[in-house]
Design a protein around this motif. Structure first.
Motif, PDB file in Angstrom:
ATOM      1  N   UNK A 159      -9.686 -33.183 -67.187  1.00 24.57           N
ATOM      2  CA  UNK A 159     -10.727 -32.504 -66.406  1.00 24.57           C
ATOM      3  C   UNK A 159     -11.713 -31.798 -67.327  1.00 24.57           C
ATOM      4  N   UNK A 160     -11.209 -31.194 -68.401  1.00 27.80           N
ATOM      5  CA  UNK A 160     -12.087 -30.528 -69.368  1.00 27.80           C
ATOM      6  C   UNK A 160     -13.005 -31.541 -70.047  1.00 27.80           C
ATOM      7  N   UNK A 211     -14.555 -23.779 -53.573  1.00 31.28           N
ATOM      8  CA  UNK A 211     -15.319 -24.563 -52.604  1.00 31.28           C
ATOM      9  C   UNK A 211     -15.824 -25.892 -53.144  1.00 31.28           C
ATOM     10  N   UNK A 212     -15.502 -26.214 -54.395  1.00 28.16           N
ATOM     11  CA  UNK A 212     -15.850 -27.530 -54.947  1.00 28.16           C
ATOM     12  C   UNK A 212     -14.665 -28.504 -54.886  1.00 28.16           C
ATOM     13  N   UNK A 213     -13.556 -28.060 -54.306  1.00 20.92           N
ATOM     14  CA  UNK A 213     -12.318 -28.843 -54.325  1.00 20.92           C
ATOM     15  C   UNK A 213     -12.022 -29.389 -52.921  1.00 20.92           C
ATOM     16  N   UNK A 214     -11.803 -30.721 -52.838  1.00 20.12           N
ATOM     17  CA  UNK A 214     -11.544 -31.397 -51.566  1.00 20.12           C
ATOM     18  C   UNK A 214     -10.364 -32.356 -51.729  1.00 20.12           C
ATOM     19  N   UNK A 215      -9.879 -32.823 -50.595  1.00 22.27           N
ATOM     20  CA  UNK A 215      -8.846 -33.870 -50.621  1.00 22.27           C
ATOM     21  C   UNK A 215      -9.038 -34.787 -49.416  1.00 22.27           C
ATOM     22  N   UNK A 216      -8.594 -36.055 -49.552  1.00 20.22           N
ATOM     23  CA  UNK A 216      -8.654 -36.999 -48.427  1.00 20.22           C
ATOM     24  C   UNK A 216      -7.284 -37.222 -47.787  1.00 20.22           C
ATOM     25  N   UNK A 228     -12.642 -27.604 -62.875  1.00 22.65           N
ATOM     26  CA  UNK A 228     -13.789 -28.217 -62.215  1.00 22.65           C
ATOM     27  C   UNK A 228     -14.505 -27.236 -61.300  1.00 22.65           C
ATOM     28  N   UNK A 229     -13.754 -26.308 -60.708  1.00 24.87           N
ATOM     29  CA  UNK A 229     -14.391 -25.268 -59.902  1.00 24.87           C
ATOM     30  C   UNK A 229     -15.300 -24.402 -60.768  1.00 24.87           C
ATOM     31  N   UNK A 230     -14.800 -24.017 -61.938  1.00 27.02           N
ATOM     32  CA  UNK A 230     -15.603 -23.185 -62.837  1.00 27.02           C
ATOM     33  C   UNK A 230     -16.850 -23.928 -63.311  1.00 27.02           C
ATOM     34  N   UNK A 231     -16.691 -25.239 -63.544  1.00 20.50           N
ATOM     35  CA  UNK A 231     -17.825 -26.046 -64.003  1.00 20.50           C
ATOM     36  C   UNK A 231     -18.738 -26.454 -62.852  1.00 20.50           C
TER      37      UNK A 231
END
Length: 388
Positions: free
Chosen positions: A88-89, A137-142, A115-118
């Protein structure tokens, strides 16, 4: 000799490399896919590469994203949470519009803060721990969450299996198991059922006789085992040898490997899944046809394939609706996804970035296979906040 899964992986990596080289001079949109290229999950992740490639192929066949070609960049999580975080980094340093992946909850939990921080949108396809999307709020799932499936399975046991008395056998050193158990118990009791007893075991347990003696004495209608294929198989085999006739029910941790440990005793048991070749969804039927045409074989049991396919297709839909490659605008569009018709069912995101009322697939073990029963959504209104 290389196993078939490893051969597929090598072919996909070669194709990805050659495609990237061919696209070097083109204007492309890059999406990172966090997946195992090395380590113990290489073979189990093979199907996820195939699903990702099919999604990219369809998107590019429809004109790409805002007139640009989609390029998937596979970042290696090395089959560990630390590797997932480092991948991720790496993605955060690239010019990617989003990251897809995290095939285990521990991987997604390591990726999400980075990824949230970025402020890079992340869509995990197969990570069910409820806390993941609460990271930001940038994190989702299906996929659905463990809270959702535990809640649904409690109601399924009561409404569809007509169970009124249940026992829960919980793996105490696995958060997956303890979470599922907690939500099942609350849901089953809210429906009007009675939990007769809860038994506890550790992940390395092999002899369940003492615990099952309680099941034998109490004679529940249903025994809920929120564990994995190995422990579930052994528990069911030993239970049947003891003459226990209760119906066994499990979550999405029960795969066909349950038969390897439980043998024919597993027949007649039920479990949850995210997808099955028998689902009636139009997008699933299209995926099955395209998979067979491209790879020369039927897509049978790889749930990761349609889940990652849906994750990438949801992302593409959001980019087109956003009309922009700006990450914040893409994030906003993902959050507004409503009524998306995926291969694993309809997708509408709630305020936390989780699928709202995602259909849970019920399967029944019969003759060495998992048979499709139905996509199940209860007739009641789930009050998840009351179960948290």
């Amino acid at each position: 000799m290389l196993r078939p899964g490893l051969i597929i992986m090598q072919v996909i990596f070669l194709l990805a490399g050659s495609n990237a080289a061919a696209l070097g001079a083109e204007d492309t949109v890059k999406v990172a896919v966090n997946v195992a290229k090395t380590g113990i999950k290489v073979e189990s992740d093979a199907g996820m590469f195939l699903g990702a490639e099919l999604a990219a192929e369809k998107i590019n066949g429809q004109g790409g994203l805002l007139g640009k070609r989609l390029e998937l960049i596979y970042t290696d999580n090395r089959s560990t949470p630390l590797g997932a975080k480092q991948a991720a980094e790496l993605a955060a340093k690239m010019d990617v519009i989003a990251v897809v992946g995290g095939g285990r909850s521990t991987f997604a939990m390591a990726m999400a803060p980075v990824l949230q921080q970025a402020q890079i949108p992340m869509i995990t396809h197969f990570s069910t721990l409820p806390d993941i999307t609460l990271i930001g709020d940038y994190i989702f799932r299906v996929c659905y969450t463990d809270a959702w499936q535990g809640n649904i399975l409690g109601r399924y046991a009561y409404d569809e299996l007509s169970a009124r008395k249940a026992i829960v056998l919980e793996m105490v050193d696995e958060v997956y198991s303890t979470t599922l158990a907690s939500y099942f118990v609350k849901s089953f009791e809210l429906a009007g059922g009675e939990i007769l007893w809860q038994g506890y075991y550790k992940s390395k347990t092999m002899d369940f006789a003492e615990m099952l003696s309680q099941v034998e004495a109490l004679k529940p209608d249903v025994v809920f085992v929120p564990g994995y294929s190995k422990d579930a198989g052994w528990i069911i085999r030993q239970a049947r040898n003891m003459g226990i006739g209760s119906t066994f029910l499990g979550g999405d941790g029960w795969g066909l490997l349950t038969y390897s440990f439980g043998g024919d005793a597993v027949d007649g048991s039920y479990s949850a899944d995210h997808w099955h070749p028998g689902v009636p969804f139009a997008a699933s039927k299209e995926l099955l046809d395209r998979y067979e045409k491209k790879y020369g074989q039927r897509l049978i049991k790889s749930t990761g394939t349609p889940l990652i396919y849906d994750a990438i297709m949801v992302l593409a839909d959001a980019v087109r609706r956003a009309g922009s490659l700006d990450r914040t605008k893409i994030r906003d569009a993902i959050a507004q996804t409503s009524g998306f018709q995926g291969a694993t069912g309809e997708l509408t995101f709630d305020a936390d970035g989780d699928p709202l009322n995602k259909q849970l697939i019920i399967t029944r073990f019969e003759g060495g296979d998992k048979k499709f029963v139905k996509p199940y959504i209860p007739t009641f209104e789930p009050k998840m906040s009351s179960l948290r």
